[in-house]
Design a protein around this motif. Structure first.
Motif, PDB file in Angstrom:
ATOM      1  N   ARG A 138      75.056 -29.065 -31.941  1.00 11.44           N
ATOM      2  CA  ARG A 138      75.900 -29.905 -30.357  1.00 11.44           C
ATOM      3  C   ARG A 138      75.855 -30.821 -29.793  1.00 11.44           C
ATOM      4  O   ARG A 138      74.826 -31.236 -29.727  1.00 11.44           O
ATOM      5  N   ALA A 139      77.256 -31.471 -29.388  1.00 12.19           N
ATOM      6  CA  ALA A 139      77.497 -32.289 -28.529  1.00 12.19           C
ATOM      7  C   ALA A 139      76.597 -31.890 -27.173  1.00 12.19           C
ATOM      8  O   ALA A 139      76.608 -30.843 -26.485  1.00 12.19           O
ATOM      9  N   HIS A 140      75.562 -32.548 -26.982  1.00 13.15           N
ATOM     10  CA  HIS A 140      74.914 -32.479 -25.747  1.00 13.15           C
ATOM     11  C   HIS A 140      74.677 -33.838 -25.369  1.00 13.15           C
ATOM     12  O   HIS A 140      74.358 -34.843 -24.892  1.00 13.15           O
ATOM     13  N   LEU A 141      75.928 -34.181 -23.876  1.00  9.03           N
ATOM     14  CA  LEU A 141      75.967 -35.096 -22.829  1.00  9.03           C
ATOM     15  C   LEU A 141      75.099 -35.453 -22.146  1.00  9.03           C
ATOM     16  O   LEU A 141      74.922 -34.377 -21.279  1.00  9.03           O
ATOM     17  N   ALA A 142      73.845 -36.317 -21.465  1.00  7.25           N
ATOM     18  CA  ALA A 142      73.154 -36.632 -20.849  1.00  7.25           C
ATOM     19  C   ALA A 142      73.972 -37.672 -19.841  1.00  7.25           C
ATOM     20  O   ALA A 142      73.876 -38.596 -20.290  1.00  7.25           O
ATOM     21  N   VAL A 143      74.211 -37.696 -18.271  1.00  2.58           N
ATOM     22  CA  VAL A 143      74.565 -38.033 -17.227  1.00  2.58           C
ATOM     23  C   VAL A 143      73.372 -38.492 -16.866  1.00  2.58           C
ATOM     24  O   VAL A 143      73.118 -37.624 -15.745  1.00  2.58           O
ATOM     25  N   VAL A 144      73.032 -39.785 -16.901  1.00  3.03           N
ATOM     26  CA  VAL A 144      71.514 -40.424 -16.290  1.00  3.03           C
ATOM     27  C   VAL A 144      72.203 -41.542 -14.351  1.00  3.03           C
ATOM     28  O   VAL A 144      72.824 -42.304 -15.144  1.00  3.03           O
ATOM     29  N   VAL A 145      71.987 -41.432 -13.815  1.00  2.95           N
ATOM     30  CA  VAL A 145      72.793 -42.140 -12.476  1.00  2.95           C
ATOM     31  C   VAL A 145      70.817 -42.463 -11.686  1.00  2.95           C
ATOM     32  O   VAL A 145      70.622 -41.564 -11.440  1.00  2.95           O
ATOM     33  N   ASP A 146      70.973 -44.150 -12.099  1.00  3.60           N
ATOM     34  CA  ASP A 146      69.795 -44.331 -12.027  1.00  3.60           C
ATOM     35  C   ASP A 146      69.764 -44.398 -10.486  1.00  3.60           C
ATOM     36  O   ASP A 146      70.692 -45.058  -9.540  1.00  3.60           O
ATOM     37  N   VAL A 187      64.589 -37.879 -21.754  1.00  2.00           N
ATOM     38  CA  VAL A 187      64.457 -38.004 -23.212  1.00  2.00           C
ATOM     39  C   VAL A 187      63.465 -36.617 -23.025  1.00  2.00           C
ATOM     40  O   VAL A 187      63.838 -36.078 -23.972  1.00  2.00           O
ATOM     41  N   ARG A 188      62.265 -36.146 -22.600  1.00  2.00           N
ATOM     42  CA  ARG A 188      61.731 -35.137 -22.267  1.00  2.00           C
ATOM     43  C   ARG A 188      62.044 -33.775 -21.944  1.00  2.00           C
ATOM     44  O   ARG A 188      61.759 -32.735 -22.468  1.00  2.00           O
ATOM     45  N   ILE A 189      62.945 -34.159 -21.803  1.00  2.00           N
ATOM     46  CA  ILE A 189      64.020 -32.672 -20.533  1.00  2.00           C
ATOM     47  C   ILE A 189      64.766 -31.738 -21.911  1.00  2.00           C
ATOM     48  O   ILE A 189      65.233 -31.111 -21.784  1.00  2.00           O
ATOM     49  N   MET A 190      65.323 -34.335 -21.874  1.00  2.40           N
ATOM     50  CA  MET A 190      66.472 -32.579 -24.076  1.00  2.40           C
ATOM     51  C   MET A 190      66.419 -33.616 -24.353  1.00  2.40           C
ATOM     52  O   MET A 190      66.761 -34.910 -24.950  1.00  2.40           O
ATOM     53  N   PRO A 191      65.415 -33.207 -25.525  1.00  3.18           N
ATOM     54  CA  PRO A 191      65.563 -33.671 -27.086  1.00  3.18           C
ATOM     55  C   PRO A 191      66.438 -33.533 -27.554  1.00  3.18           C
ATOM     56  O   PRO A 191      66.621 -34.319 -28.638  1.00  3.18           O
ATOM     57  N   ASP A 192      67.279 -33.050 -27.196  1.00  2.00           N
ATOM     58  CA  ASP A 192      68.336 -32.497 -28.324  1.00  2.00           C
ATOM     59  C   ASP A 192      69.887 -33.239 -28.048  1.00  2.00           C
ATOM     60  O   ASP A 192      71.110 -33.004 -28.424  1.00  2.00           O
ATOM     61  N   VAL A 193      70.086 -34.287 -27.087  1.00  2.00           N
ATOM     62  CA  VAL A 193      71.091 -34.772 -26.012  1.00  2.00           C
ATOM     63  C   VAL A 193      71.383 -35.424 -27.218  1.00  2.00           C
ATOM     64  O   VAL A 193      70.949 -35.978 -28.581  1.00  2.00           O
ATOM     65  N   THR A 194      72.875 -35.631 -27.795  1.00  2.00           N
ATOM     66  CA  THR A 194      73.655 -36.264 -28.837  1.00  2.00           C
ATOM     67  C   THR A 194      74.521 -37.916 -28.109  1.00  2.00           C
ATOM     68  O   THR A 194      74.246 -38.463 -28.848  1.00  2.00           O
ATOM     69  N   THR A 195      74.206 -37.447 -26.773  1.00  2.00           N
ATOM     70  CA  THR A 195      75.171 -39.054 -26.182  1.00  2.00           C
ATOM     71  C   THR A 195      74.175 -38.978 -24.197  1.00  2.00           C
ATOM     72  O   THR A 195      74.405 -38.397 -24.057  1.00  2.00           O
ATOM     73  N   ALA A 196      74.103 -40.507 -24.579  1.00  3.46           N
ATOM     74  CA  ALA A 196      73.613 -40.160 -23.298  1.00  3.46           C
ATOM     75  C   ALA A 196      74.271 -41.825 -22.242  1.00  3.46           C
ATOM     76  O   ALA A 196      74.846 -42.786 -23.372  1.00  3.46           O
TER      77      ALA A 196
END
Length: 381
Positions: free
Chosen positions: A230-238, A310-319
């Motif tokens: 399934r689509a899983h988006l990761a939004v990472v704010v530095d 990457v460790r928290i979300m191994p199933d991420v599809t879009t970052a």
């Protein structure tokens, strides 16, 4: 022992000086026969005793602190109401109520009770602690200060400013079957190929017709599938202070990340937010905005934050990685390479000094208002 320690906290530094100094003056005066010193010491002790009398007693009150809203967009104000009521009959001695609001303290006179209302402006993004409400009883000279806490602190969230974005569904592959990967599986939706049966395979996956036509006698062919996700988006704010020349760049980065996360959650895409150490995993809109509200500049490098993602979300599809202008092109390439090859990775680089532009998967954002145009130009579509 603990009760004695609590009693000592009531005495202010000035009160300790007066009490100890008075005793010392009395003793020195008695030893030297100086009446003046004895009189000064006695006067100090009398004053300290009267101050103690003014702090005796306990008020029976009901105090409630209410906010008309607990979450607002930064720049708007919230109305706060303080309700003070005496729960027993009798006369109250002079008493004040102090209510911390962020770095300021609102002071109310308890006599007469009633409801008091005042506005709380939200001038910058962040969490404002309202409370706890405490009554203060003391003397005019400030020798003693006795406080009683009546309420718990309440958090007021000043959420980041966001801009409306077009739907991201097309770019995030929000379909019911998910998106196929290169990982093979014995049970999924995307058919891949046939192979010979091996001990332990599920008999339900045997393709009988193909086995009868193609396989040798006594051998069978089974279906093999591709894993779908399934689509899983990761939004990472530095949140690294070294990535930004000033706090204004960081605030724009937070707002950009909040805008993308809000749009994705509205599109019902699974979204995880990692904002400078604060995580909202597969969260709804409110927890995601709360995490983006709490975040602040720190010392964690962008590379470590991405590794944790990457460790928290191994199933991420879009970052989507939002950072400032300081990281070099080589560092950004390393950040994108940290994700698996099948993960679509986009870097939004906030830079107030350069024009908004799209270079491959690196998007340069000058102003927050440029974000809708930047994404519609190919960022996530």
């Amino acid at each position: 022992m603990r009760r004695l320690a609590d009693l000592l906290t009531v005495i202010t530094p000035l009160g300790r000086v007066v009490a100890l100094g008075s005793v010392l003056l009395w003793w020195v005066g008695a030893q030297l026969g100086w009446t003046e010193l004895v009189l000064a010491g006695a006067t100090g002790l009398v004053v300290f005793g009267l101050a103690c009398l003014l702090t005796l007693g306990r008020a029976a009150l009901r105090v409630r602190v209410e906010l008309d809203r607990q979450r607002v967009v930064v720049g708007r104000q919230v109305n706060c109401t303080v309700d003070i009521a005496q729960t027993t009959a009798g006369r109250l001695l002079p008493l004040t109520l102090e209510l911390p609001v962020g770095e300021q303290v609102e002071v109310f006179d308890v006599l007469g009770g009633g409801r008091r209302a005042f506005p709380i402006p939200t001038r910058k993004r962040g969490v404002i602690a309202v409370g706890p409400a405490t009554t203060v009883r003391g003397d005019p000279l400030g020798l003693l200060r006795r406080t009683v806490t009546w309420t718990d602190p309440v958090e007021l969230f000043a959420h980041p400013v966001t801009v409306p974005l077009d739907s991201l569904a097309a770019g995030l592959l929000r379909d019911l079957e998910g998106r196929a990967t290169t990982d093979l599986s014995m049970s999924d939706l995307a058919f891949h190929a046939l192979r010979e049966y091996a001990p332990g395979d599920d008999h339900r996956h045997i393709h009988w017709r193909s086995s009868a036509k193609l396989a040798a006698p006594g051998r069978f062919l089974v279906r093999q599938y591709q894993d779908t996700r399934r689509a899983h988006l990761a939004v990472v704010v530095d949140g690294s202070a070294g990535s930004y020349p000033d706090p204004e760049h960081f605030e724009t980065a937070v707002s950009a990340g909040a805008s993308i996360a809000a749009r994705a959650i509205t599109d019902e895409v699974e979204t995880t937010v990692l904002a400078a150490g604060h995580v909202a995993h597969r969260a709804g809109l409110r927890p995601a905005m709360d995490a983006l509200t709490r975040c602040d500049l720190g010392s964690e490098p962008l590379a470590e934050l991405v590794s944790r993602t990457v460790r928290i979300m191994p199933d991420v599809t879009t970052a989507v990685v939002v950072t400032g202008p300081k990281p070099t092109f080589v560092e950004l390439q390393s950040v994108m390479a940290a994700f698996a090859s099948e993960v679509r990775t986009v870097v939004v680089r906030v830079d107030h000094e350069n024009r908004t532009a799209l270079t491959g998967d690196v998007l340069t954002l000058r102003e927050l208002s440029d974000l809708p145009m930047l994404l519609s130009g190919g960022g996530l579509g």
